[in-house]
Design a protein around this motif. Structure first.
Motif, PDB file in Angstrom:
ATOM      1  N   GLU A 228       0.829  -1.202   0.000  1.00  0.00           N
ATOM      2  CA  GLU A 228       0.000   0.000   0.000  1.00  0.00           C
ATOM      3  C   GLU A 228       0.862   1.250   0.000  1.00  0.00           C
ATOM      4  O   GLU A 228       1.952   1.272   0.564  1.00  0.00           O
ATOM      5  N   LYS A 229       0.345   2.291  -0.647  1.00  0.00           N
ATOM      6  CA  LYS A 229       1.024   3.581  -0.740  1.00  0.00           C
ATOM      7  C   LYS A 229       0.182   4.609   0.003  1.00  0.00           C
ATOM      8  O   LYS A 229      -1.035   4.656  -0.165  1.00  0.00           O
ATOM      9  N   TYR A 230       0.842   5.413   0.842  1.00  0.00           N
ATOM     10  CA  TYR A 230       0.146   6.414   1.645  1.00  0.00           C
ATOM     11  C   TYR A 230       0.837   7.767   1.492  1.00  0.00           C
ATOM     12  O   TYR A 230       2.073   7.838   1.515  1.00  0.00           O
ATOM     13  N   ALA A 231       0.056   8.823   1.398  1.00  0.00           N
ATOM     14  CA  ALA A 231       0.619  10.166   1.438  1.00  0.00           C
ATOM     15  C   ALA A 231       1.274  10.360   2.802  1.00  0.00           C
ATOM     16  O   ALA A 231       0.723   9.945   3.826  1.00  0.00           O
ATOM     17  N   LYS A 232       2.457  10.971   2.828  1.00  0.00           N
ATOM     18  CA  LYS A 232       3.163  11.157   4.100  1.00  0.00           C
ATOM     19  C   LYS A 232       2.345  11.976   5.084  1.00  0.00           C
ATOM     20  O   LYS A 232       2.433  11.756   6.285  1.00  0.00           O
TER      21      LYS A 232
ATOM     22  N   ALA B 169      -0.759  11.770   5.482  1.00  0.00           N
ATOM     23  CA  ALA B 169      -1.921  10.987   5.918  1.00  0.00           C
ATOM     24  C   ALA B 169      -1.487   9.560   6.263  1.00  0.00           C
ATOM     25  O   ALA B 169      -2.241   8.605   6.071  1.00  0.00           O
ATOM     26  N   PHE B 170      -0.266   9.414   6.775  1.00  0.00           N
ATOM     27  CA  PHE B 170       0.280   8.089   7.085  1.00  0.00           C
ATOM     28  C   PHE B 170      -0.532   7.443   8.208  1.00  0.00           C
ATOM     29  O   PHE B 170      -0.682   8.014   9.282  1.00  0.00           O
ATOM     30  N   PRO B 171      -1.076   6.224   7.970  1.00  0.00           N
ATOM     31  CA  PRO B 171      -1.921   5.563   8.973  1.00  0.00           C
ATOM     32  C   PRO B 171      -1.094   4.813  10.022  1.00  0.00           C
ATOM     33  O   PRO B 171      -0.965   3.588   9.988  1.00  0.00           O
TER      34      PRO B 171
ATOM     35  N   ARG C 111      -2.542   1.666  11.750  1.00  0.00           N
ATOM     36  CA  ARG C 111      -2.656   0.529  10.837  1.00  0.00           C
ATOM     37  C   ARG C 111      -1.295  -0.130  10.595  1.00  0.00           C
ATOM     38  O   ARG C 111      -1.167  -1.348  10.554  1.00  0.00           O
ATOM     39  N   VAL C 112      -0.266   0.681  10.451  1.00  0.00           N
ATOM     40  CA  VAL C 112       1.063   0.159  10.140  1.00  0.00           C
ATOM     41  C   VAL C 112       1.756  -0.397  11.378  1.00  0.00           C
ATOM     42  O   VAL C 112       2.336  -1.477  11.344  1.00  0.00           O
TER      43      VAL C 112
ATOM     44  N   ASP D 183       5.138  10.340  -0.650  1.00  0.00           N
ATOM     45  CA  ASP D 183       4.426   9.168  -0.151  1.00  0.00           C
ATOM     46  C   ASP D 183       5.366   8.200   0.538  1.00  0.00           C
ATOM     47  O   ASP D 183       6.577   8.291   0.416  1.00  0.00           O
ATOM     48  N   ASN D 184       4.762   7.241   1.247  1.00  0.00           N
ATOM     49  CA  ASN D 184       5.465   6.080   1.776  1.00  0.00           C
ATOM     50  C   ASN D 184       4.831   4.838   1.176  1.00  0.00           C
ATOM     51  O   ASN D 184       3.612   4.775   0.999  1.00  0.00           O
TER      52      ASN D 184
END
Length: 195
Positions: free
Chosen positions: A145-149, A151-153, A156-157, A183-184
């Motif tokens: 999965e890719k997440y905006a930095k 909005a990093f969850p 969840r991670v 992103d991450n």
């Protein structure tokens, strides 16, 4: 959550923030998976020493990483050839919970980093972690999965899981106008075997 430089960070109270059900299979350790095979019981704690992902030709020693004063995760050095790093406040690979490893997608000089090809992984791919006790923990990818930095969850991670899991984290979404990654990329994997 992230630091001022965009590095993902665990919640301030640490990794043990409560139960989180990760995407994909949610089999309990020792219970049947969808394929009818048993997930091995969690392994005793043993620090990781090497990471191998055959599909992308990755073979890396593992360095140990802690937290910065702002509670964000330390990252490996940005030099070419820098290894992947294991966050020491996460479970050891194979123990119950999400073991967290970080690596760069590229070096400061622009050479490919240890996790340069991480985005090529897909559900079903194997990840092997060699452990200090001489054993190996083998994981199967179940999500990428890719997440905006911004909005990093984090929950969840980094949140608790009911089985042994692995998180491989790197930067993604390079913006040539800013020269930064927006992103991450997070690879989620679950323990499937011990050797």
């Amino acid at each position: 959550m992230q630091s001022s430089d965009g590095t993902p960070q665990p919640p301030a109270e640490g990794l043990r923030t409560g139960p989180v059900r990760a995407a994909g299979r949610a089999a309990e350790a020792g219970s049947p998976t969808a394929g009818g095979q048993k997930v091995p019981a969690v392994l005793a704690a043993s620090r990781p020493v090497a990471l191998t992902i055959g599909k992308i030709g990755l073979n890396s020693p593992i360095m140990r990483l802690g937290q910065r004063s702002d509670l964000s995760l330390e990252v490996p050095p940005g030099d070419a050839g820098a290894p992947a790093g294991w966050y020491v406040n996460s479970p050891t690979p194979g123990a119950r919970g999400p073991s967290v490893m970080l690596g760069h997608v590229n070096s400061i000089e622009g050479a490919p980093g240890v996790f340069a090809r991480l985005r090529e992984l897909a559900p079903g791919d194997a990840v092997r972690v060699e452990r200090e006790d001489g054993s190996s923990a083998v994981f199967e990818v179940f999500a990428v999965e890719k997440y905006a930095k911004d909005a990093f969850p984090a929950l969840r991670v980094y949140g608790n899981t009911n089985r042994a899991e692995l998180r491989l984290i790197t930067c993604d979404g390079y913006d040539p106008q800013t020269g930064k990654f927006d992103d991450n990329l997070v690879v989620y994997a679950a323990l499937t075997a011990r050797s």
